[in-house]
Design an enzyme around this catalytic site. Structure first.
Site, PDB file in Angstrom:
ATOM      1  N   ASP A  13      -8.635  -0.282   9.981  1.00  0.00           N
ATOM      2  CA  ASP A  13     -10.082  -0.021  10.068  1.00  0.00           C
ATOM      3  C   ASP A  13     -10.778  -0.934  11.073  1.00  0.00           C
ATOM      4  OD1 ASP A  13      -9.694   1.775   7.910  1.00  0.00           O
ATOM      5  OD2 ASP A  13      -9.802   0.091   6.534  1.00  0.00           O
ATOM      6  N   LYS A  16     -10.137   1.257  15.951  1.00  0.00           N
ATOM      7  CA  LYS A  16      -9.207   1.618  17.031  1.00  0.00           C
ATOM      8  C   LYS A  16      -9.571   2.956  17.672  1.00  0.00           C
ATOM      9  CE  LYS A  16      -5.885   1.271  14.013  1.00  0.00           C
ATOM     10  NZ  LYS A  16      -6.547   0.622  12.881  1.00  0.00           N
ATOM     11  N   GLY A  40      -7.806   7.070   9.226  1.00  0.00           N
ATOM     12  CA  GLY A  40      -9.077   7.770   9.433  1.00  0.00           C
ATOM     13  C   GLY A  40      -9.741   7.162  10.643  1.00  0.00           C
ATOM     14  N   HIS A  41      -9.558   7.778  11.794  1.00  0.00           N
ATOM     15  CA  HIS A  41     -10.156   7.239  13.023  1.00  0.00           C
ATOM     16  C   HIS A  41     -11.444   7.993  13.314  1.00  0.00           C
ATOM     17  CE1 HIS A  41      -6.075   5.465  14.491  1.00  0.00           C
ATOM     18  NE2 HIS A  41      -6.493   4.997  13.334  1.00  0.00           N
ATOM     19  N   GLN A 225      -3.475   2.162  10.968  1.00  0.00           N
ATOM     20  CA  GLN A 225      -3.405   1.019  10.038  1.00  0.00           C
ATOM     21  C   GLN A 225      -3.504  -0.294  10.834  1.00  0.00           C
ATOM     22  OE1 GLN A 225      -0.897   3.728   9.360  1.00  0.00           O
ATOM     23  NE2 GLN A 225      -2.666   4.531   8.309  1.00  0.00           N
TER      24      GLN A 225
HETATM   25  P1  IMP Z   1      -0.523   4.066   1.980  1.00  0.00           P
HETATM   26  O1  IMP Z   1      -0.394   3.932   3.459  1.00  0.00           O
HETATM   27  O2  IMP Z   1      -1.377   5.227   1.566  1.00  0.00           O
HETATM   28  O3  IMP Z   1       0.804   4.057   1.302  1.00  0.00           O
HETATM   29  O4  IMP Z   1      -1.291   2.764   1.435  1.00  0.00           O
HETATM   30  C1  IMP Z   1      -0.685   1.460   1.477  1.00  0.00           C
HETATM   31  C2  IMP Z   1      -1.744   0.401   1.755  1.00  0.00           C
HETATM   32  O5  IMP Z   1      -2.216   0.544   3.086  1.00  0.00           O
HETATM   33  C3  IMP Z   1      -2.988   0.489   0.862  1.00  0.00           C
HETATM   34  O6  IMP Z   1      -3.485  -0.823   0.644  1.00  0.00           O
HETATM   35  C4  IMP Z   1      -3.987   1.256   1.701  1.00  0.00           C
HETATM   36  O7  IMP Z   1      -5.324   0.986   1.355  1.00  0.00           O
HETATM   37  C5  IMP Z   1      -3.632   0.707   3.076  1.00  0.00           C
HETATM   38  N1  IMP Z   1      -3.959   1.656   4.151  1.00  0.00           N
HETATM   39  C6  IMP Z   1      -3.278   2.755   4.519  1.00  0.00           C
HETATM   40  N2  IMP Z   1      -3.852   3.355   5.570  1.00  0.00           N
HETATM   41  C7  IMP Z   1      -4.927   2.612   5.897  1.00  0.00           C
HETATM   42  C8  IMP Z   1      -5.904   2.695   6.925  1.00  0.00           C
HETATM   43  O8  IMP Z   1      -5.906   3.605   7.782  1.00  0.00           O
HETATM   44  N3  IMP Z   1      -6.837   1.727   6.944  1.00  0.00           N
HETATM   45  C9  IMP Z   1      -6.846   0.695   6.054  1.00  0.00           C
HETATM   46  N4  IMP Z   1      -5.950   0.568   5.072  1.00  0.00           N
HETATM   47  C10 IMP Z   1      -4.980   1.522   4.999  1.00  0.00           C
END
Ligand code: IMP
Length: 434
Positions: A13, A16, A40-41, A225
């Protein structure tokens, strides 16, 4: 060497999407290499807001080819929905502009159900995933039982059989955990329809990229991420299941390191995190509320994918230094500087104290990290609204000092800072003046 890798240097977040959108005007190709629709971009453009989950932010530029690489996991139904939403906003989506690697993996309905089941079973120790099925999809990939995007090119009965086999296997696990099972045929139905529609977009993306690079094209690898969520380098197990760091760009696209020219890190001017796991500079109270915003604006600190309020805190230089080293960053960009306006005092966590010892890098275990007490350096804040600033000189002295100090502490040039969500709300060429 025309490849620029763009990486989130914190917990995701970082903004990017807007950076890629800004840089894409001089790119030929923008390629995502990791993650799926957990990302989520958001890109704001002429009062329109575009939310991208699978599709690279380059799609908003007419002359750019967007690639979803082999390192990604893709939900075909959600991808089609994302394409339709973009089309409704006037974005042209056709196979000449958008390529889906045949070697990416498919997120099935079984993966989504298993993601939830696992989070439920973990109770208070849950990861706080986005519940998009990301972890179980990567688990099947590394377990060599996944379904790949290229399988959507098979005859549809064979693809259906693979899907239903996967769902039946997941049903056994779901039943053992007392969770609702899925009807395999019903769950697979929308996937079959999606597979037929996605076929024209599926290609060997690595070969396409190699030929483009040999022809001198400029490629931006768009990270999703962030570094601290990396499966290897993050605070395991509170991480995602992919490699959002610089190395992941190479394996997640199938390109060689000699093509890489720049590795750009994007960091927010403060820290945020969604989900569980350690976050030493986390705050509550009025400063956290100031950083988070009310939720009334799309750029406030609430998840683009899940809507969850993000945990907020001071900028953690210890973690950022680690992000610089793990990715071998060549430069840093600071986003959301405007959010700091109005705070009298700003703090930077320059080191941790752990069991009486000072440390400038993150400790080895999460248990030590839980005991880490940030050592703060205090800087003066500024009251002015900086969202209209477009040059370094226009920024208040305190903002200039903040940028210079972050650069100094991380030992890396800061090239650009953002002062608002719109494409032009940037202060560029900072590096020459810091
Ligand atoms: P997952 O990727 O859904 O398995 O989540 C694993 C961890 O990564 C969790 O703490 C999510 O909140 C975090 N996470 C996954 N994608 C994002 C992102 O795009 N932005 C921020 N945190 C993320």
């Amino acid at each position: 060497m025309p490849v620029t890798i763009l990486i989130g240097a914190q917990w995701g977040d970082e903004g990017k999407g807007r950076v890629v959108d800004w840089m894409a005007s001089s790119a030929d190709i923008v390629a995502r290499f990791a993650g799926g629709d957990n990302a989520g971009h958001t890109v704001a453009l002429d009062k329109d807001v575009y939310k991208l989950h699978h599709i690279p932010s380059g799609i908003l530029h007419e002359n750019v080819v967007s690639i979803m690489g082999n390192g990604m996991v893709v939900n075909p139904v959600n991808l089609l929905r994302e394409m339709d939403l973009l089309r409704e906003q006037g974005v042209e989506i056709r196979p000449e502009r958008l390529i889906l690697s045949s070697r990416a993996h498919i997120i099935t309905p079984a993966h989504i159900a298993l993601d939830e089941a696992r989070e439920v079973s973990l109770g208070d120790a849950k990861i706080g995933t986005t519940l998009r099925g990301i972890g179980p999809a990567y688990l099947d990939k590394t377990g060599r039982s996944g379904i790949r995007t290229g399988d959507m090119l098979l005859d549809i009965e064979t693809f259906a059989e693979r899907l239903t086999d996967g769902i039946e296997a997941a049903n056994e696990v779901l039943a053992q955990q007392g969770m609702e099972t899925l009807n395999p045929a019903e769950a697979a139905e929308s996937y079959l329809e999606a597979a037929l529609k996605l076929r024209p977009f599926i290609k060997d993306a690595s070969t396409y990229l190699y030929q483009a690079l040999r022809a001198g094209k400029n490629v931006i690898c768009e990270g999703a991420q962030g570094t601290l969520l990396d499966i290897d380098h993050g605070s395991y197990p509170y991480v995602t299941s992919s490699s959002p760091t610089a190395g992941g760009a190479l394996t997640g696209l199938g390109i060689g390191p000699l093509f890489v020219e720049r590795v750009l890190g994007v960091a927010k001017a403060f820290s945020t995190r969604v989900g569980g796991g350690p976050m030493p500079t986390e705050l509550d109270g009025t400063v956290a509320q100031h950083l988070r915003g009310s939720g009334a604006n799309f750029w406030d600190e609430f998840g683009t994918t899940t809507g969850r309020p993000r945990r907020c805190g001071w900028l953690d230089i210890v973690m950022l230094r680690y992000g610089v080293s793990v990715n071998g960053l060549s430069e840093l960009m600071l986003t959301k500087m405007d959010v700091l306006s109005g705070l009298d005092e700003l703090k930077l966590a320059v080191a941790y104290e752990i069991d009486g010892e000072r440390s400038e890098y993150p400790p080895v275990t999460n248990e030590q990290l839980d005991r880490a007490v940030p050592i703060y350096e205090c800087l003066s804040g500024w009251r002015e609204d900086i969202s209209g600033c477009r040059s370094f000189d226009e920024l208040p002295a305190a903002a200039r000092r903040y940028i210079a100090r972050v650069s100094e502490l991380c030992e890396i040039p800061i090239n650009t800072v953002s002062v608002g969500p719109e494409r032009e709300q940037l202060v560029a060429n900072v590096v020459k003046q810091v």
